[in-house]
Write a protein that holds these residues in place. Structure first.
Motif, PDB file in Angstrom:
ATOM      1  N   MET A 272      53.034 -25.183 -15.925  1.00  0.00           N
ATOM      2  CA  MET A 272      52.693 -23.774 -15.710  1.00  0.00           C
ATOM      3  C   MET A 272      51.507 -23.382 -16.573  1.00  0.00           C
ATOM      4  O   MET A 272      51.635 -22.694 -17.564  1.00  0.00           O
ATOM      5  CB  MET A 272      53.900 -22.878 -15.997  1.00  0.00           C
ATOM      6  N   GLN A 273      50.365 -23.876 -16.166  1.00  0.00           N
ATOM      7  CA  GLN A 273      49.147 -23.527 -16.893  1.00  0.00           C
ATOM      8  C   GLN A 273      47.971 -23.552 -15.937  1.00  0.00           C
ATOM      9  O   GLN A 273      48.079 -24.057 -14.814  1.00  0.00           O
ATOM     10  CB  GLN A 273      48.918 -24.519 -18.029  1.00  0.00           C
ATOM     11  N   GLY A 274      46.882 -22.989 -16.365  1.00  0.00           N
ATOM     12  CA  GLY A 274      45.688 -22.969 -15.534  1.00  0.00           C
ATOM     13  C   GLY A 274      44.467 -22.743 -16.405  1.00  0.00           C
ATOM     14  O   GLY A 274      44.560 -22.758 -17.636  1.00  0.00           O
ATOM     15  N   TYR A 275      43.319 -22.573 -15.739  1.00  0.00           N
ATOM     16  CA  TYR A 275      42.061 -22.456 -16.475  1.00  0.00           C
ATOM     17  C   TYR A 275      41.203 -21.355 -15.894  1.00  0.00           C
ATOM     18  O   TYR A 275      41.193 -21.150 -14.675  1.00  0.00           O
ATOM     19  CB  TYR A 275      41.283 -23.781 -16.394  1.00  0.00           C
ATOM     20  N   VAL A 276      40.514 -20.673 -16.782  1.00  0.00           N
ATOM     21  CA  VAL A 276      39.524 -19.709 -16.325  1.00  0.00           C
ATOM     22  C   VAL A 276      38.169 -20.148 -16.884  1.00  0.00           C
ATOM     23  O   VAL A 276      38.052 -20.506 -18.062  1.00  0.00           O
ATOM     24  CB  VAL A 276      39.898 -18.257 -16.721  1.00  0.00           C
ATOM     25  N   ARG A 277      37.177 -20.168 -16.004  1.00  0.00           N
ATOM     26  CA  ARG A 277      35.829 -20.572 -16.422  1.00  0.00           C
ATOM     27  C   ARG A 277      35.064 -19.311 -16.789  1.00  0.00           C
ATOM     28  O   ARG A 277      34.901 -18.414 -15.949  1.00  0.00           O
ATOM     29  CB  ARG A 277      35.149 -21.304 -15.286  1.00  0.00           C
ATOM     30  N   VAL A 278      34.622 -19.240 -18.029  1.00  0.00           N
ATOM     31  CA  VAL A 278      33.856 -18.087 -18.495  1.00  0.00           C
ATOM     32  C   VAL A 278      32.381 -18.472 -18.524  1.00  0.00           C
ATOM     33  O   VAL A 278      31.999 -19.451 -19.177  1.00  0.00           O
ATOM     34  CB  VAL A 278      34.324 -17.636 -19.898  1.00  0.00           C
ATOM     35  N   SER A 279      31.573 -17.717 -17.783  1.00  0.00           N
ATOM     36  CA  SER A 279      30.134 -18.005 -17.698  1.00  0.00           C
ATOM     37  C   SER A 279      29.363 -16.977 -18.512  1.00  0.00           C
ATOM     38  O   SER A 279      29.868 -15.884 -18.798  1.00  0.00           O
ATOM     39  CB  SER A 279      29.688 -17.945 -16.229  1.00  0.00           C
ATOM     40  N   PRO A 280      28.121 -17.309 -18.878  1.00  0.00           N
ATOM     41  CA  PRO A 280      27.306 -16.344 -19.630  1.00  0.00           C
ATOM     42  C   PRO A 280      27.091 -15.073 -18.811  1.00  0.00           C
ATOM     43  O   PRO A 280      27.032 -15.130 -17.584  1.00  0.00           O
ATOM     44  CB  PRO A 280      25.978 -17.085 -19.842  1.00  0.00           C
ATOM     45  N   ALA A 281      26.982 -13.946 -19.505  1.00  0.00           N
ATOM     46  CA  ALA A 281      26.729 -12.680 -18.815  1.00  0.00           C
ATOM     47  C   ALA A 281      25.443 -12.804 -18.006  1.00  0.00           C
ATOM     48  O   ALA A 281      24.461 -13.400 -18.467  1.00  0.00           O
ATOM     49  CB  ALA A 281      26.614 -11.552 -19.839  1.00  0.00           C
ATOM     50  N   GLY A 282      25.473 -12.280 -16.790  1.00  0.00           N
ATOM     51  CA  GLY A 282      24.270 -12.284 -15.964  1.00  0.00           C
ATOM     52  C   GLY A 282      24.082 -13.545 -15.140  1.00  0.00           C
ATOM     53  O   GLY A 282      23.157 -13.619 -14.335  1.00  0.00           O
ATOM     54  N   SER A 283      24.935 -14.558 -15.319  1.00  0.00           N
ATOM     55  CA  SER A 283      24.786 -15.771 -14.499  1.00  0.00           C
ATOM     56  C   SER A 283      25.372 -15.505 -13.113  1.00  0.00           C
ATOM     57  O   SER A 283      26.008 -14.476 -12.866  1.00  0.00           O
ATOM     58  CB  SER A 283      25.450 -16.966 -15.173  1.00  0.00           C
ATOM     59  N   ASN A 284      25.127 -16.431 -12.183  1.00  0.00           N
ATOM     60  CA  ASN A 284      25.482 -16.131 -10.781  1.00  0.00           C
ATOM     61  C   ASN A 284      26.676 -16.932 -10.262  1.00  0.00           C
ATOM     62  O   ASN A 284      26.799 -17.178  -9.070  1.00  0.00           O
ATOM     63  CB  ASN A 284      24.256 -16.330  -9.883  1.00  0.00           C
ATOM     64  N   THR A 285      27.570 -17.348 -11.147  1.00  0.00           N
ATOM     65  CA  THR A 285      28.770 -18.072 -10.702  1.00  0.00           C
ATOM     66  C   THR A 285      29.579 -17.177  -9.760  1.00  0.00           C
ATOM     67  O   THR A 285      29.926 -16.052 -10.128  1.00  0.00           O
ATOM     68  CB  THR A 285      29.661 -18.424 -11.911  1.00  0.00           C
ATOM     69  N   PRO A 286      29.847 -17.638  -8.536  1.00  0.00           N
ATOM     70  CA  PRO A 286      30.624 -16.785  -7.617  1.00  0.00           C
ATOM     71  C   PRO A 286      32.084 -16.675  -8.063  1.00  0.00           C
ATOM     72  O   PRO A 286      32.603 -17.569  -8.744  1.00  0.00           O
ATOM     73  CB  PRO A 286      30.516 -17.509  -6.273  1.00  0.00           C
ATOM     74  N   LEU A 287      32.714 -15.570  -7.680  1.00  0.00           N
ATOM     75  CA  LEU A 287      34.140 -15.387  -7.980  1.00  0.00           C
ATOM     76  C   LEU A 287      34.944 -16.266  -7.017  1.00  0.00           C
ATOM     77  O   LEU A 287      34.907 -16.066  -5.798  1.00  0.00           O
ATOM     78  CB  LEU A 287      34.536 -13.916  -7.812  1.00  0.00           C
ATOM     79  N   ARG A 288      35.613 -17.258  -7.564  1.00  0.00           N
ATOM     80  CA  ARG A 288      36.451 -18.150  -6.743  1.00  0.00           C
ATOM     81  C   ARG A 288      37.744 -18.393  -7.495  1.00  0.00           C
ATOM     82  O   ARG A 288      37.767 -18.456  -8.720  1.00  0.00           O
ATOM     83  CB  ARG A 288      35.760 -19.498  -6.500  1.00  0.00           C
ATOM     84  N   TYR A 289      38.828 -18.539  -6.760  1.00  0.00           N
ATOM     85  CA  TYR A 289      40.104 -18.796  -7.418  1.00  0.00           C
ATOM     86  C   TYR A 289      41.072 -19.413  -6.427  1.00  0.00           C
ATOM     87  O   TYR A 289      40.909 -19.283  -5.201  1.00  0.00           O
ATOM     88  CB  TYR A 289      40.696 -17.510  -8.003  1.00  0.00           C
ATOM     89  N   GLY A 290      42.081 -20.095  -6.940  1.00  0.00           N
ATOM     90  CA  GLY A 290      43.090 -20.708  -6.086  1.00  0.00           C
ATOM     91  C   GLY A 290      44.109 -21.451  -6.924  1.00  0.00           C
ATOM     92  O   GLY A 290      44.062 -21.436  -8.165  1.00  0.00           O
ATOM     93  N   THR A 291      45.053 -22.098  -6.222  1.00  0.00           N
ATOM     94  CA  THR A 291      46.108 -22.842  -6.907  1.00  0.00           C
ATOM     95  C   THR A 291      46.217 -24.228  -6.288  1.00  0.00           C
ATOM     96  O   THR A 291      46.147 -24.360  -5.062  1.00  0.00           O
ATOM     97  CB  THR A 291      47.464 -22.128  -6.771  1.00  0.00           C
ATOM     98  N   GLY A 292      46.405 -25.218  -7.118  1.00  0.00           N
ATOM     99  CA  GLY A 292      46.647 -26.571  -6.643  1.00  0.00           C
ATOM    100  C   GLY A 292      45.562 -27.023  -5.676  1.00  0.00           C
ATOM    101  O   GLY A 292      44.375 -26.990  -5.998  1.00  0.00           O
ATOM    102  N   ASP A 293      45.944 -27.408  -4.456  1.00  0.00           N
ATOM    103  CA  ASP A 293      44.994 -27.919  -3.476  1.00  0.00           C
ATOM    104  C   ASP A 293      43.969 -26.874  -3.060  1.00  0.00           C
ATOM    105  O   ASP A 293      42.911 -27.203  -2.532  1.00  0.00           O
ATOM    106  CB  ASP A 293      45.735 -28.407  -2.219  1.00  0.00           C
ATOM    107  N   ASN A 294      44.299 -25.610  -3.257  1.00  0.00           N
ATOM    108  CA  ASN A 294      43.375 -24.552  -2.862  1.00  0.00           C
ATOM    109  C   ASN A 294      42.454 -24.108  -3.989  1.00  0.00           C
ATOM    110  O   ASN A 294      41.708 -23.150  -3.842  1.00  0.00           O
ATOM    111  CB  ASN A 294      44.151 -23.327  -2.365  1.00  0.00           C
ATOM    112  N   ALA A 295      42.544 -24.781  -5.119  1.00  0.00           N
ATOM    113  CA  ALA A 295      41.722 -24.377  -6.259  1.00  0.00           C
ATOM    114  C   ALA A 295      40.263 -24.674  -5.977  1.00  0.00           C
ATOM    115  O   ALA A 295      39.948 -25.650  -5.284  1.00  0.00           O
ATOM    116  CB  ALA A 295      42.174 -25.121  -7.516  1.00  0.00           C
ATOM    117  N   PRO A 296      39.341 -23.842  -6.480  1.00  0.00           N
ATOM    118  CA  PRO A 296      37.926 -24.119  -6.282  1.00  0.00           C
ATOM    119  C   PRO A 296      37.558 -25.472  -6.882  1.00  0.00           C
ATOM    120  O   PRO A 296      38.061 -25.835  -7.941  1.00  0.00           O
ATOM    121  CB  PRO A 296      37.230 -22.968  -7.027  1.00  0.00           C
ATOM    122  N   GLY A 297      36.742 -26.218  -6.157  1.00  0.00           N
ATOM    123  CA  GLY A 297      36.338 -27.530  -6.660  1.00  0.00           C
ATOM    124  C   GLY A 297      37.172 -28.649  -6.087  1.00  0.00           C
ATOM    125  O   GLY A 297      36.816 -29.808  -6.172  1.00  0.00           O
TER     126      GLY A 297
END
Ligand SMILES: [Cu+2]
Length: 299
Positions: A272-297
């Motif tokens: 029961m754990q997960g990860y959040v990717r924190v990007s520098p302010a102003g960068s253009n990383t799109p908002l993506r999220y999911g679980t298991g097989d549906n996780a981004p990447g």
């Protein structure tokens, strides 16, 4: 007391409060009860039990005749007493516990705080009978015992998820979502053994204010989950089955930050754990999220 009040038998007037004359309201005094009386509790049969700090004993006496009926040594300086229900109008206790102080030589000195001792007495008979001498943490400055069913019956074990009207509730994994408004991010997350949804989140930036609104989807007893984000000032929430709670997080560094359940919930608790990717302010990383097989990447 009522008669003394009627007769206005006052000792004086203190700050506008009349104080009754001591002798006018005194039923009597127990003769030679013991040394250092500390606390008195009562049973349902007209008896009182007084702890004696200096002479290390519990003394049973009759509140009508004021006669001492029994005395039992406690071996240590007794502080407070507990008779089950002893301070209610109808004590129902068969037992008395003597909570002792200054018992430093009684148990192994295993740390900076030493175990104190307490004694359990059967008080159903004329004489008190010692049943158990046991270690406890520091003498509680008063304690009471009541039947377990008084608490357990009224205790809410599960919050019905269908009746959860929390404004940020998420009632199924299909309804989980993340909403961004300026730099405010609302994460609608669910927890159930043994995963969080979503458990991978991208598109969070330095300067964001992130609100995790977490719903525990469990509908079984004793299945709380916890939630924390690593490095978030030791902040943590405990979420009971069917409940929703919010944890606020301000990212403090760019990188991959773990979040996880903080309550040991099952054999797969550590899943029961997960990860959040924190990007520098102003960068253009799109908002993506999911679980298991549906996780981004994961393709
Ligand atoms: Cu958990």
């Amino acid at each position: 007391m009522m008669k003394a009040i009627e007769d206005k038998n006052y000792e004086g007037d203190f700050d506008g409060i009349p104080v009754l004359n001591y002798d006018a309201v005194l039923h009597g005094e127990v003769q030679k009860p013991g040394l250092g009386p500390l606390h008195t509790e009562f049973d349902a049969h007209g008896n009182a039990y007084t702890s004696f700090f200096v002479s290390s004993e519990v003394v049973k006496w009759n509140i009508e005749t004021l006669e001492v009926i029994d005395r039992q040594p406690t071996f240590y300086s007794t502080g407070h007493l507990t008779v089950v229900g002893g301070d209610t109008a109808k004590p129902y206790g068969k037992y008395l516990v003597a909570w002792n102080k200054i018992t430093k030589d009684r148990y192994l000195p295993t740390g900076p705080e030493l175990a104190q001792s307490a004694q359990l007495f059967d008080i159903t008979g004329e004489k008190m009978e010692l049943l158990l001498d046991f270690p406890t943490i520091g003498e509680p400055h008063y304690a009471q015992m009541i039947p377990a069913d008084k608490i357990v019956e009224q205790q809410k074990r599960i919050y019905d998820i269908d009746e959860n009207n929390h404004p940020h509730v998420t009632k199924s994994e299909g309804e989980t979502k993340i909403e961004r408004n300026g730099n405010r991010v609302d994460v609608y997350m669910t927890l159930i053994r043994s995963h969080l949804t979503p458990d991978v989140i991208e598109g969070i930036f330095m300067g964001d204010e992130v609100y995790f609104h977490i719903t525990n989807l469990e509908q079984d007893w004793d299945l709380p989950h916890g939630f924390a984000v690593m490095g978030n000032n030791n902040a943590e929430v405990l979420i009971l089955p069917g409940e929703t709670k919010t944890l606020k997080w301000n990212p403090t560094r760019v990188g991959i930050i773990p979040f996880y359940c903080t309550d040991f919930c099952s054999a797969l608790h550590q899943e029961m754990q997960g990860y959040v990717r924190v990007s520098p302010a102003g960068s253009n990383t799109p908002l993506r999220y999911g679980t298991g097989d549906n996780a981004p990447g994961i393709d």
